[in-house]
Design a protein around this motif. Structure first.
Motif, short mmCIF file in Angstrom:
data_model
loop_
_atom_site.label_atom_id
_atom_site.label_comp_id
_atom_site.label_asym_id
_atom_site.label_seq_id
_atom_site.Cartn_x
_atom_site.Cartn_y
_atom_site.Cartn_z
N ASN A 266 0.82 -1.21 0.00
CA ASN A 266 0.00 0.00 0.00
C ASN A 266 0.86 1.26 0.00
OD1 ASN A 266 -2.59 -1.27 0.02
ND2 ASN A 266 -2.29 -1.74 2.20
N LYS A 267 1.96 1.19 -0.69
CA LYS A 267 2.91 2.30 -0.74
C LYS A 267 2.92 3.00 -2.09
CE LYS A 267 7.90 3.21 -0.32
NZ LYS A 267 7.70 4.54 0.27
N TYR A 268 2.61 2.27 -3.14
CA TYR A 268 2.72 2.80 -4.49
C TYR A 268 1.34 2.89 -5.12
CZ TYR A 268 7.33 1.02 -3.34
OH TYR A 268 8.50 0.75 -2.69
N ARG A 269 1.20 3.81 -6.06
CA ARG A 269 -0.07 3.96 -6.78
C ARG A 269 0.20 4.51 -8.17
NH1 ARG A 269 -1.59 9.38 -6.67
NH2 ARG A 269 -0.51 10.65 -5.09
N ILE A 270 -0.79 4.40 -9.03
CA ILE A 270 -0.67 4.92 -10.39
C ILE A 270 -0.60 6.44 -10.35
CG2 ILE A 270 -1.91 5.20 -12.58
CD1 ILE A 270 -0.54 2.53 -12.32
N ASP A 271 0.38 7.00 -11.02
CA ASP A 271 0.54 8.45 -11.10
C ASP A 271 -0.57 9.01 -11.99
OD1 ASP A 271 1.44 11.11 -11.63
OD2 ASP A 271 3.50 10.48 -11.29
N PRO A 272 -1.28 10.05 -11.56
CA PRO A 272 -2.31 10.64 -12.42
C PRO A 272 -1.78 11.08 -13.77
CG PRO A 272 -2.46 11.51 -10.19
CD PRO A 272 -1.18 10.73 -10.27
N GLN A 273 -0.48 11.48 -13.80
CA GLN A 273 0.14 11.90 -15.04
C GLN A 273 0.99 10.76 -15.60
OE1 GLN A 273 2.16 15.45 -13.42
NE2 GLN A 273 0.80 16.65 -14.73
N TYR A 274 1.06 10.69 -16.92
CA TYR A 274 1.87 9.66 -17.56
C TYR A 274 3.23 10.21 -17.98
CZ TYR A 274 3.21 5.93 -20.81
OH TYR A 274 3.88 4.92 -21.46
N ALA A 275 3.23 11.24 -18.80
CA ALA A 275 4.49 11.73 -19.38
C ALA A 275 5.43 12.30 -18.33
CB ALA A 275 4.19 12.78 -20.45
N ASN A 276 4.89 12.98 -17.32
CA ASN A 276 5.74 13.72 -16.41
C ASN A 276 6.61 12.82 -15.53
OD1 ASN A 276 6.42 16.43 -15.25
ND2 ASN A 276 5.70 15.44 -13.38
N MET A 277 6.15 11.61 -15.23
CA MET A 277 6.94 10.77 -14.31
C MET A 277 8.28 10.37 -14.91
SD MET A 277 5.39 6.90 -14.19
CE MET A 277 3.95 6.81 -15.24
N PHE A 278 8.41 10.43 -16.23
CA PHE A 278 9.66 10.04 -16.88
C PHE A 278 10.68 11.18 -16.96
CE2 PHE A 278 6.26 7.42 -18.79
CZ PHE A 278 6.67 6.19 -18.31
N ILE A 279 10.25 12.39 -16.65
CA ILE A 279 11.17 13.52 -16.78
C ILE A 279 11.38 14.26 -15.46
CG2 ILE A 279 10.65 13.85 -19.22
CD1 ILE A 279 8.91 16.24 -18.43
N ALA A 280 10.62 13.94 -14.42
CA ALA A 280 10.77 14.63 -13.13
C ALA A 280 12.10 14.24 -12.50
CB ALA A 280 9.62 14.29 -12.21
N GLU A 281 13.01 15.19 -12.42
CA GLU A 281 14.36 14.90 -11.97
C GLU A 281 14.39 14.38 -10.54
OE1 GLU A 281 16.58 18.45 -12.59
OE2 GLU A 281 16.20 18.48 -14.76
N GLU A 282 13.52 14.86 -9.69
CA GLU A 282 13.51 14.42 -8.30
C GLU A 282 12.85 13.05 -8.15
OE1 GLU A 282 15.16 15.85 -5.85
OE2 GLU A 282 15.87 17.23 -7.39
N GLY A 283 12.16 12.59 -9.19
CA GLY A 283 11.58 11.26 -9.14
C GLY A 283 10.58 11.08 -8.02
#
Length: 561
Positions: A266-283
């Motif tokens: 119960n720690k992870y979930r689907i990110d509402p955004q798709y494209a942004n998770m691949f470029i967010a430097e802080e992850g």
């Protein structure tokens, strides 16, 4: 990297040679750290452990500026360019694999996996064997030992998914003068033994790893979630047809249970955004389970110039294939081959799955202030544009992973900080859906897992239709993996473990030729790379000939090579 990676330590196979001695001279090299220093200083020892998340650069054009991590990750030629997802503009030893010319003497960009993996395993074994000499708290030492077991498991997983049966060396630390007559160094274990060993290592790692890395400087190090995600992936592979035919005894229920262990955190979930998770430097995406992070002092390949359109001064590197473009559904959830889908072959990019727009640059796509122009005559991103030697052979350019805030021109001191995601929650849901469907059929939990992915707010694709048979659901799950995980190093392994590569990899590498006639465009499919071929032996990579020769011929080669 966010990890405090001390790359200057140069600790590899040569680390045990801490001095050069002759009868009249003794010299202490200054380019390496001695065994005594590593085990005698807890800070150096931890730095050594952290460095095991990285590997040695063993061939040309491998790891641009930073050491390689697990898998291939951010390189000029991505692993996708060995599949029906893309082709690499400048070849870089990828075309021979696409064309079925892979051989023990010529392994292309796949040639360093065996050597780097076993080198890393030896380094992990060194740390495990010598850990008792290190003065630190037992609790912290136990944590480092759990990390090392995770890293070793990841390396073995990489060996298994590429070569099949592996040599299990236990905790042994091999030496340069090792007795080559010892069969333990070259005897490949059975598939089941190989998998069982790695799963046991992961179970031990899970027991000792934290749920979270609370400090910023720990980001990128293993957690319980990372170890459980690796276990989920390996058991899914092991339950698949290729592995079963090679001796695996893992069941689909085993794989479904492993995926549920990650879900149960119960720690992870689907990110509402798709494209942004691949470029967010802080992850900071809630979907990321385990990733490699970069910073200005440790940057990877500048993706935007490496893959961007030639009209923007990009190099057009990993060019998406029409084969991949055709896989994206219409926004109504129907495949383009469905006569009722609304697909128009003369307006082929309209009303497609939103993940298509986040992944591929096509003729007319809005990008950096103008529309992409791959048409001829006169298109700025076609062969009629500037730097035409960098023109995509397929008529498409890669958009996924590209950060439009990064410059394309002169990116060297700015770009190259996107995280490389090893595991994300969407993969776990797909793992569960596939395994559960194979184990019991398309029950409600299978639908729920797939629909969570399809209906993330930025995507909002229709839910899967009710009443699918097990076989129909199987095809839908395989398709969902192809689209959702595109260009993330999954397709190469998926088509092999499903035993469908002889179909998918023998299809020509297609592109699209677009001709402008007045205000209209004419679309014609073309072959972008001649000679694409796959044979039965290619389900596993060949062990490099040099490794066979180094064993004195004792190491067993994979069938067909």
């Amino acid at each position: 990297m966010k990890l405090k990676i001390f790359t200057a330590f140069a600790l590899g196979m040569a680390m045990c040679i801490s001095s050069c001695k002759e009868d009249f001279l003794e010299v202490t090299p200054t380019d390496r750290v001695s065994d005594e220093a590593i085990v005698g200083d807890s800070v150096l020892f931890e730095a050594f452990v952290i460095n095991r998340y990285l590997g040695a650069r063993l061939q040309d054009k491998e790891a641009d500026g930073v050491p390689p991590g697990f898998g291939r990750g951010w390189e000029y030629a991505l692993w996708s360019s060995l599949t029906d997802e893309s082709i690499y503009r400048s070849d870089d030893n990828t075309w021979l694999i696409q064309r079925g010319q892979l051989a023990p003497e010529n392994t292309g960009i796949a040639g360093s996996l065996w050597g780097r993996s076993y080198r890393s395993i030896r380094e992990v074994n060194y740390a495990l064997t010598n850990s008792e000499k290190v003065v630190m708290s037992q609790a912290h030492k136990d944590l480092l030992m759990a990390e090392l077991k995770f890293i070793r498991a990841f390396r073995y997983h990489d060996l298994i998914r590429n070569y099949g049966r592996v040599v299990l060396v236990g905790d042994r630390v091999t030496q340069l003068n090792e007795d080559l007559t010892d069969p333990a160094l070259f005897t490949r274990a059975s598939m089941q033994e190989s998998i069982a060993y790695v799963i046991a290592q992961l179970d031990e790692a899970v027991a000792g790893l934290p749920t979270d890395n609370s400090n910023t400087w720990q980001k990128g190090r293993a957690t319980k979630g990372a170890a459980l995600a690796l276990k989920s992936r390996l058991l899914l592979y092991a339950a698949s047809p290729l592995y079963k035919q090679n001796g695996s005894q893992v069941t689909w229920q085993d794989a479904a249970t492993a995926a549920k262990e990650v879900m149960a955190l119960n720690k992870y979930r689907i990110d509402p955004q798709y494209a942004n998770m691949f470029i967010a430097e802080e992850g900071n995406s809630p979907e990321i389970i385990f990733a490699r992070y970069y910073n200005l002092n440790s940057r990877h390949t500048a993706l935007e110039i490496a893959n961007g359109p030639n009209g923007y001064d990009g190099w057009g590197g990993n060019a998406p294939l029409q084969n991949m473009v055709d896989a994206y559904e219409m926004s109504n959830g129907k495949m383009i081959s469905d006569q009722t889908s609304g697909y128009n072959p003369q307006n082929p990019y309209a009303d497609r799955d939103p993940r298509f727009y986040a992944t591929i640059l096509y003729n007319g796509a809005p990008y950096r202030g103008r529309a992409v122009e791959t048409f001829t005559p006169g298109g700025k991103d076609s062969k009629d544009g500037p730097s035409n030697w960098n023109t995509s052979q397929t008529g498409y350019y890669l958009r996924k992973f590209m950060d439009e805030t990064n410059p394309i021109q002169n990116p060297w001191n700015v770009a190259g900080r996107q995280p490389w995601i090893y595991f994300r929650y969407a993969e776990i849901l797909l793992n569960y859906a596939e395994a559960q469907n194979e184990a019991v059929g398309p029950d409600a939990t299978v639908y729920e897992a797939i629909n969570l992915i399809r209906q993330r707010p930025e995507v909002s694709m229709p839910a899967l239709p009710a009443g699918l048979s097990q076989a129909e659901m199987r095809e839908r799950i395989r398709h969902e993996r192809q689209v959702e995980l595109a260009y993330e190093e999954h397709r190469f392994y998926d088509v092999r473990r499903w035993l469908i590569a002889e179909q998918t990899e023998n299809v020509p590498a297609y592109g699209m030729e677009i001709t402008k006639q007045g205000t209209n465009f004419v679309f014609n499919r073309k072959v972008a790379l001649e000679g694409r071929s796959f044979q039965n032996k290619h389900y596993w990579l060949p062990i490099p000939r040099a490794e066979i020769q180094a064993s004195g011929g004792k190491l067993e080669q994979n069938p067909g090579y």
